[in-house]
Design an enzyme around this catalytic site. Structure first.
Site, PDB file in Angstrom:
ATOM      1  CG  ASP A  66       7.023  12.646  60.800  1.00 40.18           C
ATOM      2  OD1 ASP A  66       8.182  11.772  60.525  1.00 40.18           O
ATOM      3  OD2 ASP A  66       6.626  13.075  59.995  1.00 40.18           O
ATOM      4  CG  ASP A 113       6.028  10.743  55.498  1.00 37.43           C
ATOM      5  OD1 ASP A 113       5.595  11.705  56.337  1.00 37.43           O
ATOM      6  OD2 ASP A 113       6.361   9.989  55.583  1.00 37.43           O
TER       7      ASP A 113
END
Ligand code: DX5
Ligand code: ZN
Length: 221
Positions: free
Chosen positions: A35, A176
């Protein structure tokens, strides 16, 4: 095809990253979810571009699954050394010209993936069916680990699955956010192919990493 795993490295033991990446690689895990946050599109920062680049070093088979939660993400591609084998997710909500960003990822030999946040209608994906290899459905509001699932996520997943199935291309669906022990099997049933596993499952600290990975695969096979 069995479900694929993409452990979220922001939830890993940050002082033991190389060992954890090597362990995931040896376990045959398909992706490492990285991320990247710009503190503008989301009010948070995780790894800088140099760190995102460095993740490649210890990797043998595992692929970088880079999730850019950033406005105009193409500005970071050089510094991250985006290249063949990477899967790169950019947000529909964060790009002025989505098509050109997806084409830029493809031109570097990487796999383009379009991410949509929980408040974005799923049917926006219909304009990008031939530009992507995958869609990333955010099942939490982007920016932080440890959040509850966003309301309606399962229905959105089922809707996205039917849009992808209709188009006839082999487009993968990645989920996610709060991909938890309790929800991952249901997500698989609703059409998810790739699972970003974070603090609510593989990195939940209840089990050693290798055991958690094997358990997860049994739930999403
Ligand atoms: C959220 C991140 C996710 C998160 C997943 O913005 O994209 O990857 O780390 O972790 P959990 O399982 O805690 O939601
Ligand atoms: Zn992510």
């Amino acid at each position: 095809m069995a479900g694929m795993l993409s452990p979220s490295v922001m939830c890993a033991d940050l002082l033991n990253l190389q060992n954890e990446i090597e362990e995931l690689d040896s376990l045959g895990v398909e992706f490492l979810h990285i991320d990247f946050m710009d503190n503008k599109f989301v009010p948070n920062i995780t790894f800088d571009t140099n760190m995102v680049k460095s993740f490649k070093r210890p990797m043998k088979n595992i692929r970088r699954d880079i999730h850019l939660m950033a406005f105009e993400p193409q500005q970071f591609f050089d510094a991250m050394e985006i290249s063949k084998g990477d899967m790169v997710s950019v947000h529909f909500e964060a790009c002025e010209d989505v098509n050109s960003v997806l084409a830029e990822i493809r031109s570097r030999g990487a796999s383009p993936c379009l991410a949509i946040s929980p408040d974005t209608p799923v049917n926006v994906v219909k304009d990008f069916m031939s530009e992507v290899d995958a869609f990333l459905l955010m099942t939490v509001y982007p920016g932080f680990a440890g959040q509850p699932m966003a309301p309606g996520s399962m229905d959105r997943l089922a809707e996205l699955r039917s849009i992808v199935d209709e188009c006839g291309r082999d487009i993968k669906i990645e989920v996610d956010g709060h991909v938890s022990w309790d929800h991952c099997a249901e997500m698989r049933e609703n059409g998810a192919d790739i699972f970003v596993a974070g603090s609510s499952s593989v990195y939940g600290k209840q089990y050693p990493l290798d055991e958690a990975v094997k358990m997860f695969y049994r739930l999403v096979k």
